[in-house]
Design an enzyme around this catalytic site. Structure first.
Site, short mmCIF file in Angstrom:
data_model
loop_
_atom_site.label_atom_id
_atom_site.label_comp_id
_atom_site.label_asym_id
_atom_site.label_seq_id
_atom_site.Cartn_x
_atom_site.Cartn_y
_atom_site.Cartn_z
N TYR A 123 -26.29 8.21 20.92
CA TYR A 123 -27.38 8.68 21.78
C TYR A 123 -26.79 9.41 22.97
CZ TYR A 123 -31.54 8.48 24.79
OH TYR A 123 -32.61 8.78 25.59
N ASP A 178 -19.11 11.34 25.90
CA ASP A 178 -20.28 10.87 26.62
C ASP A 178 -19.96 9.46 27.10
OD1 ASP A 178 -22.59 9.77 27.50
OD2 ASP A 178 -23.81 10.32 25.77
N LYS A 211 -25.54 5.85 34.47
CA LYS A 211 -25.54 4.39 34.60
C LYS A 211 -24.66 3.90 35.76
CE LYS A 211 -27.55 3.89 30.17
NZ LYS A 211 -27.37 4.54 28.89
#
Ligand SMILES: *Cc1c(COP(=O)(O)O)cnc(C)c1O
Length: 428
Positions: free
Chosen positions: A144, A239, A267
């Site tokens: 994702y 990522d 995050k």
């Protein structure tokens, strides 16, 4: 446990917010039942609107690596807010956090801040395309990278949980430039490169996958990807929205000693405020506007409150020499305890763990890619999820999510969690 107030709040929310939530995985659709409305949190615990307390293994899906309402972060945000919350002008704190991030992460000279992990990945791919003057990208099934169009092809957790691996609204034109490989399968990457010679701008991946449950890279997978990228003038994008500032100071690049060309963050880097970032060597980053031709912008990018939270968080992680080791040790302790508890009642499972990321797959065989992750038993997961919730342990409401360990968890919390696993395992 009683969820009276949560139920009422959810009903009200459903009238005015699609599905009652502002991000789909919060909705409990995969596990059934009513989502729990959070009221407050401190350290390892989150408290809901009905006054129930949970030991939290979601930690806002990753950012709270040092626990909730971490004092230095809260204090920094309050102090900053009093000086004004946004200016649309450059501020000193943006340079401070950039300098710190660049000093912590290998192989990057410059970094640009955005507002989410989605934006970071979307912008990184645009930069890679602009820099290489090529259009196609390779991503991996089950990884994702946020909800931008190019990535909503077999996109892991959220998308898979809702049975829409390929979202309507993504055009054929966009989809055809996203090529799909199998995680941990270098041959599948090689085949795509051979079939699209000279057309691939970048390969993007989660260096440790976290959105199909936790799946570590096989020993040579990242090295082989690096070699292929070098051989074919393809940029390698890590990522690290989940892994960055969580697995090590320098993230997965440091842990696996493999350099990426562009690195994406989110995050943890925002300490719980909306922050993303992408970074690379100067020659690549200088391709961005206003220096270069690749456009990228944001009204609230580098927002002072967000930067204050991120700077306080990174400062703490940078100054505590043992934090990543401590996190890994706590996670290992949890791993062992959960294994024993599940084995005691012959619950079929596989546990994957890297640093402070861990997940229990209710699958018999090793879980190395999306296919093997999807073979997990979802009925068992559902029962496990609700059993744990009832014991006051909050894990993600989807089998395709990783648990995020925070340093606020004490060994007593971990022992309580393992006892809960044992109790629930007896019922599975
Ligand atoms: C969470 C996540 C994203 C998206 O970040 P948002 O801030 O939710 O947009 C991208 N990549 C990975 C690996 C993630 O875990």
């Amino acid at each position: 446990m009683l969820y009276k107030r949560s139920s009422a709040l959810f009903k009200a929310a459903e009238h005015v917010i699609p599905g009652g939530v502002n991000s789909p995985v919060r909705a409990f659709k995969a596990v059934g039942g009513t989502p729990i409305f959070a009221k407050s949190a401190k350290g390892a615990y989150v408290y809901d609107e009905d006054g129930n307390r949970y030991i939290d293994y979601i930690n806002s899906w990753g950012p709270m690596v040092l626990g909730h309402a971490f004092d230095p972060v809260v204090d920094a945000v309050i102090a900053k807010a009093k000086q004004g919350t946004s200016f649309g002008m450059p501020t000193e704190i943006e340079t401070k956090i950039a300098e710190l991030a660049v000093s912590m992460v290998p192989n990057i000279d410059k970094i640009r801040f955005v507002n989410s992990g989605t934006e970071a990945c979307m912008s990184a791919v645009r930069l890679a395309r602009g820099y290489t003057k090529k259009d196609k990208i390779i991503k991996f099934a089950g990884c994702y990278h946020g909800h931008s169009d190019a990535f909503l092809i077999q996109a892991g957790s959220g998308a898979v949980t809702f049975g829409s691996p390929n979202s309507p609204g993504v055009t054929q034109g966009t989809a055809k430039d996203t090529l799909l490989a199998r995680y941990n399968d270098i041959d599948s990457v090689n085949e795509l490169i051979e079939a699209n010679v000279g057309e691939i701008a970048c390969i993007i991946l989660e260096p440790v996958a976290g959105n199909m449950g936790c799946i570590p890279p096989k020993p040579d997978f990242l090295i082989d990807l690096r070699r292929l990228c070098d051989a074919h003038s393809i940029l390698l994008i890590f990522d690290e929205v989940m892994t960055g500032f969580r697995l090590a100071k320098g993230g997965a690049q440091e842990l696996y000693r493999v350099n990426a060309d562009i690195v994406c963050f989110g995050k943890v880097i925002g300490g719980g405020l909306p922050v993303g970032a992408f970074a690379a060597r100067a020659e690549i980053m200088n391709f961005l506007a206003p220096l270069g031709p690749v456009y990228q912008a944001g009204t609230l990018s580098g927002n002072p409150l967000a930067m204050a939270a991120g700077l306080a968080m990174l400062t703490e992680l940078n100054s505590d020499e043992n934090v990543f080791m401590r996190l890994a040790e706590k996670t290992e302790f949890l791993h062992k305890g959960c294994s024993e508890a599940l084995n005691k009642y012959d619950v079929v499972h596989t546990i994957n763990r890297v640093g402070s990321m861990i997940s229990i797959h209710f699958a018999k065989n090793e879980v190395i890619d999306f296919e093997s992750s999807a073979k997990g038993d979802n009925a068992t997961f559902k029962a496990f999820f609700h059993g744990m919730l009832n014991e006051g342990i909050y894990i993600a409401p989807s089998a395709f999510e990783t648990w995020f360990i925070s340093d606020a968890l004490s060994y007593k919390d971990l022992e309580d969690t393992i006892s809960a696993v044992e109790k629930v395992a007896a019922t599975l």
